[in-house]
Motif scaffolding. Structure first.
Motif, PDB file in Angstrom:
ATOM      1  N   VAL A  20      11.815  -1.692 -15.013  1.00 52.95           N
ATOM      2  CA  VAL A  20      10.771  -1.894 -16.017  1.00 52.95           C
ATOM      3  C   VAL A  20       9.444  -2.269 -15.360  1.00 52.95           C
ATOM      4  CG1 VAL A  20      12.403  -2.516 -17.825  1.00 52.95           C
ATOM      5  CG2 VAL A  20      11.430  -4.314 -16.391  1.00 52.95           C
ATOM      6  N   THR A  21       9.518  -2.762 -14.131  1.00 53.60           N
ATOM      7  CA  THR A  21       8.319  -3.104 -13.355  1.00 53.60           C
ATOM      8  C   THR A  21       8.564  -2.719 -11.900  1.00 53.60           C
ATOM      9  OG1 THR A  21       7.912  -5.018 -14.781  1.00 53.60           O
ATOM     10  CG2 THR A  21       6.716  -4.947 -12.689  1.00 53.60           C
ATOM     11  N   LEU A  22       7.540  -2.162 -11.256  1.00 55.46           N
ATOM     12  CA  LEU A  22       7.658  -1.800  -9.848  1.00 55.46           C
ATOM     13  C   LEU A  22       6.340  -2.091  -9.146  1.00 55.46           C
ATOM     14  CD1 LEU A  22       9.417  -0.508  -7.616  1.00 55.46           C
ATOM     15  CD2 LEU A  22       8.434   1.695  -8.263  1.00 55.46           C
ATOM     16  N   ASN A  23       6.384  -2.959  -8.141  1.00 59.09           N
ATOM     17  CA  ASN A  23       5.200  -3.306  -7.351  1.00 59.09           C
ATOM     18  C   ASN A  23       5.391  -2.810  -5.921  1.00 59.09           C
ATOM     19  OD1 ASN A  23       4.278  -4.715  -9.599  1.00 59.09           O
ATOM     20  ND2 ASN A  23       5.079  -6.676  -8.872  1.00 59.09           N
ATOM     21  N   THR A  24       4.384  -2.159  -5.361  1.00 55.90           N
ATOM     22  CA  THR A  24       4.493  -1.556  -4.033  1.00 55.90           C
ATOM     23  C   THR A  24       3.285  -1.903  -3.177  1.00 55.90           C
ATOM     24  OG1 THR A  24       5.753   0.328  -4.913  1.00 55.90           O
ATOM     25  CG2 THR A  24       4.724   0.610  -2.754  1.00 55.90           C
ATOM     26  N   TYR A  25       3.539  -2.486  -2.011  1.00 58.64           N
ATOM     27  CA  TYR A  25       2.491  -2.645  -1.007  1.00 58.64           C
ATOM     28  C   TYR A  25       2.826  -1.722   0.161  1.00 58.64           C
ATOM     29  CZ  TYR A  25       0.048  -4.219   3.123  1.00 58.64           C
ATOM     30  OH  TYR A  25      -0.701  -4.228   4.274  1.00 58.64           O
ATOM     31  N   GLU A  26       1.866  -0.878   0.565  1.00 64.84           N
ATOM     32  CA  GLU A  26       2.120   0.106   1.621  1.00 64.84           C
ATOM     33  C   GLU A  26       0.951   0.176   2.588  1.00 64.84           C
ATOM     34  OE1 GLU A  26       3.810   1.767   3.986  1.00 64.84           O
ATOM     35  OE2 GLU A  26       5.127   2.188   2.280  1.00 64.84           O
ATOM     36  N   CYS A  27       1.287   0.098   3.890  1.00 63.32           N
ATOM     37  CA  CYS A  27       0.265   0.161   4.931  1.00 63.32           C
ATOM     38  C   CYS A  27       0.518   1.300   5.915  1.00 63.32           C
ATOM     39  CB  CYS A  27       0.200  -1.161   5.689  1.00 63.32           C
ATOM     40  SG  CYS A  27       1.762  -1.659   6.453  1.00 63.32           S
ATOM     41  N   ARG A  28       1.574   2.095   5.696  1.00 61.95           N
ATOM     42  CA  ARG A  28       1.920   3.159   6.638  1.00 61.95           C
ATOM     43  C   ARG A  28       1.507   4.534   6.140  1.00 61.95           C
ATOM     44  NH1 ARG A  28       8.162   2.147   6.470  1.00 61.95           N
ATOM     45  NH2 ARG A  28       7.501   2.422   4.305  1.00 61.95           N
ATOM     46  N   SER A  29       1.765   4.787   4.873  1.00 61.17           N
ATOM     47  CA  SER A  29       1.449   6.086   4.282  1.00 61.17           C
ATOM     48  C   SER A  29       1.319   5.915   2.783  1.00 61.17           C
ATOM     49  CB  SER A  29       2.546   7.108   4.609  1.00 61.17           C
ATOM     50  OG  SER A  29       3.778   6.697   4.033  1.00 61.17           O
TER      51      SER A  29
ATOM     52  N   THR B 198       8.776   7.260 -20.510  1.00 54.53           N
ATOM     53  CA  THR B 198       8.637   6.371 -21.661  1.00 54.53           C
ATOM     54  C   THR B 198       9.996   5.799 -22.032  1.00 54.53           C
ATOM     55  OG1 THR B 198       8.820   8.296 -23.119  1.00 54.53           O
ATOM     56  CG2 THR B 198       6.604   7.501 -22.605  1.00 54.53           C
ATOM     57  N   PRO B 199      10.049   4.519 -22.425  1.00 56.94           N
ATOM     58  CA  PRO B 199       8.917   3.575 -22.424  1.00 56.94           C
ATOM     59  C   PRO B 199       8.352   3.394 -21.025  1.00 56.94           C
ATOM     60  CG  PRO B 199      11.006   2.414 -22.680  1.00 56.94           C
ATOM     61  CD  PRO B 199      11.320   3.862 -22.791  1.00 56.94           C
ATOM     62  N   PHE B 200       7.059   3.106 -20.977  1.00 56.16           N
ATOM     63  CA  PHE B 200       6.358   3.043 -19.697  1.00 56.16           C
ATOM     64  C   PHE B 200       6.955   2.009 -18.756  1.00 56.16           C
ATOM     65  CE2 PHE B 200       2.362   4.694 -21.911  1.00 56.16           C
ATOM     66  CZ  PHE B 200       2.476   5.950 -21.312  1.00 56.16           C
ATOM     67  N   VAL B 201       6.974   2.363 -17.476  1.00 57.18           N
ATOM     68  CA  VAL B 201       7.272   1.417 -16.407  1.00 57.18           C
ATOM     69  C   VAL B 201       5.945   0.839 -15.937  1.00 57.18           C
ATOM     70  CG1 VAL B 201       8.283   1.123 -14.110  1.00 57.18           C
ATOM     71  CG2 VAL B 201       9.267   2.788 -15.705  1.00 57.18           C
ATOM     72  N   ALA B 202       5.865  -0.481 -15.795  1.00 55.85           N
ATOM     73  CA  ALA B 202       4.643  -1.120 -15.294  1.00 55.85           C
ATOM     74  C   ALA B 202       4.598  -0.953 -13.779  1.00 55.85           C
ATOM     75  CB  ALA B 202       4.636  -2.596 -15.666  1.00 55.85           C
ATOM     76  N   LEU B 203       3.618  -0.201 -13.291  1.00 53.95           N
ATOM     77  CA  LEU B 203       3.531   0.148 -11.876  1.00 53.95           C
ATOM     78  C   LEU B 203       2.262  -0.423 -11.254  1.00 53.95           C
ATOM     79  CD1 LEU B 203       4.534   3.856 -12.404  1.00 53.95           C
ATOM     80  CD2 LEU B 203       5.902   2.220 -11.147  1.00 53.95           C
ATOM     81  N   SER B 204       2.440  -1.084 -10.116  1.00 52.41           N
ATOM     82  CA  SER B 204       1.307  -1.608  -9.365  1.00 52.41           C
ATOM     83  C   SER B 204       1.426  -1.139  -7.920  1.00 52.41           C
ATOM     84  CB  SER B 204       1.293  -3.143  -9.421  1.00 52.41           C
ATOM     85  OG  SER B 204       0.356  -3.674  -8.499  1.00 52.41           O
ATOM     86  N   PHE B 205       0.324  -0.626  -7.384  1.00 55.71           N
ATOM     87  CA  PHE B 205       0.290  -0.156  -6.001  1.00 55.71           C
ATOM     88  C   PHE B 205      -0.880  -0.812  -5.273  1.00 55.71           C
ATOM     89  CE2 PHE B 205       2.104   3.280  -8.515  1.00 55.71           C
ATOM     90  CZ  PHE B 205       3.241   3.623  -7.794  1.00 55.71           C
ATOM     91  N   ILE B 206      -0.613  -1.318  -4.092  1.00 62.23           N
ATOM     92  CA  ILE B 206      -1.668  -1.780  -3.190  1.00 62.23           C
ATOM     93  C   ILE B 206      -1.541  -0.967  -1.912  1.00 62.23           C
ATOM     94  CG2 ILE B 206      -2.639  -3.719  -1.915  1.00 62.23           C
ATOM     95  CD1 ILE B 206      -1.333  -5.581  -3.969  1.00 62.23           C
TER      96      ILE B 206
ATOM     97  N   LEU C 266      -3.746   6.382 -15.505  1.00 62.89           N
ATOM     98  CA  LEU C 266      -2.600   6.238 -16.405  1.00 62.89           C
ATOM     99  C   LEU C 266      -2.562   4.805 -16.938  1.00 62.89           C
ATOM    100  CD1 LEU C 266       0.122   8.186 -14.360  1.00 62.89           C
ATOM    101  CD2 LEU C 266      -1.058   8.953 -16.443  1.00 62.89           C
ATOM    102  N   PRO C 267      -2.186   4.626 -18.196  1.00 66.58           N
ATOM    103  CA  PRO C 267      -2.257   3.287 -18.801  1.00 66.58           C
ATOM    104  C   PRO C 267      -1.291   2.270 -18.195  1.00 66.58           C
ATOM    105  CG  PRO C 267      -1.114   4.822 -20.253  1.00 66.58           C
ATOM    106  CD  PRO C 267      -1.716   5.648 -19.156  1.00 66.58           C
ATOM    107  N   ASN C 268      -0.259   2.726 -17.529  1.00 67.03           N
ATOM    108  CA  ASN C 268       0.755   1.829 -16.965  1.00 67.03           C
ATOM    109  C   ASN C 268       0.637   1.653 -15.456  1.00 67.03           C
ATOM    110  OD1 ASN C 268       1.541   4.631 -16.933  1.00 67.03           O
ATOM    111  ND2 ASN C 268       3.537   4.006 -16.165  1.00 67.03           N
ATOM    112  N   VAL C 269      -0.440   2.190 -14.858  1.00 69.62           N
ATOM    113  CA  VAL C 269      -0.582   2.166 -13.398  1.00 69.62           C
ATOM    114  C   VAL C 269      -1.807   1.352 -12.985  1.00 69.62           C
ATOM    115  CG1 VAL C 269      -0.957   3.545 -11.314  1.00 69.62           C
ATOM    116  CG2 VAL C 269       0.581   4.388 -13.102  1.00 69.62           C
TER     117      VAL C 269
END
Length: 278
Positions: A106-115, A159-167, A196-199
């Motif tokens: 339902v929520t996915l947070n991603t920090y990426e420094c390689r690609s 849907t329902p939307f997954v809350a996605l955060s990317f750094i 996108l509303p969930n990103v």
């Protein structure tokens, strides 16, 4: 996302998906009252090939699946098992568990420094990345990896939307993997995803005197049961983290990174400027 995989045409290290498929074929063969030696000429494959499939040491070809299904008359069971297996083909064995968890997150947070994270890659970027990482894949392996990467992106619009955060580190974009044309297309795609509303998409600028991500990339996921899990990855390895103390540590780092990175609006502005300069 890592570009390794176990999807070659020869024998590979067994995994649960391959074992399950092999056990399905074996059960259907025994139900039909056939030995491996008796099945071999009926499906036009060697005894060694059949044994390798049943032991979970070989990815079955589409031709083998169809012949085994027809000869053993298993009411479509072998075809169903093959579809499940092929959904995982193209994913590194150490990433498959995390990919399964993503599907119901339902929520996915991603920090990426390689690609660029796989969920945000374009096809051209994925192909450029895959072709540059030894050992070089066969055309079939490369195609499987690209297909898997693009299919996973359905999560963005699920849907329902997954809350996605990317750094994402700006340096990853500045590298211009695949060249300027691929990078222009990639930036256009990132801007589209960011709308996108969930990103939420944030860029960590090149100059960052304070940085909470110096220990490397990681991910955090909230399951349907509202349990938080983490994931870290290295060369040929990946680890799902379930200990609450460890996931709490990753939460603290991610919260700090969100403050240190450019906010979403400024991140889109930076991407737009970089797009114009290419």
């Amino acid at each position: 996302m890592t570009t390794a995989d176990d999807s070659g045409d020869g024998e590979v290290e067994p995994d649960n998906d391959l074992r399950n498929f092999g056990e399905t074929v074996k059960a259907c063969r025994k139900r039909a009252g056939l030995t491996q030696e008796q099945l071999a000429p009926l499906v036009s494959y060697s005894v060694q090939y059949i044994a390798s499939v049943e032991q979970g040491r070989r990815h079955p070809s589409a031709r083998f699946v169809e012949r085994a299904e027809d000869v053993l008359d298993c009411f479509g069971v072998i075809r169903i098992a093959a579809k499940r297996l092929n959904r995982r083909r193209g994913l590194a064995r150490w990433f498959r568990r995390w990919a399964e968890l993503e599907e119901t997150a339902v929520t996915l947070n991603t920090y990426e420094c390689r690609s660029i994270p796989g969920l945000l890659q374009t096809e051209a970027y994925a192909r450029a990345q895959i072709r540059d990482v030894p050992p070089l894949p066969t055309p079939e392996q490369a195609e499987a990896r690209v297909v898997q990467r693009l299919e996973r992106q359905a999560l963005l619009r699920k849907t329902p939307f997954v809350a996605l955060s990317f750094i994402i580190e700006q340096a990853v974009i500045e590298r211009q993997t695949g060249g300027p044309e691929v990078t222009r297309e990639l930036i256009d795609h990132l801007l589209e995803c960011a709308r996108l509303p969930n990103v939420d998409l944030q860029i960590m600028p090149l100059i960052s005197p304070e940085h909470a991500g110096t220990d490397g990339p990681f991910r955090l996921l909230e399951s349907e049961e509202h349990e938080w899990l983490g994931y870290t990855e290295g060369q040929q390895t990946g680890q799902v983290i379930s200990d609450p103390k460890d996931t709490s540590l990753l939460h603290q780092r991610y919260a700090k990174l969100r403050i240190q990175a450019l906010n979403p609006a400024d991140s889109m502005g930076l991407l737009t400027r970089r797009r114009g300069s290419l």
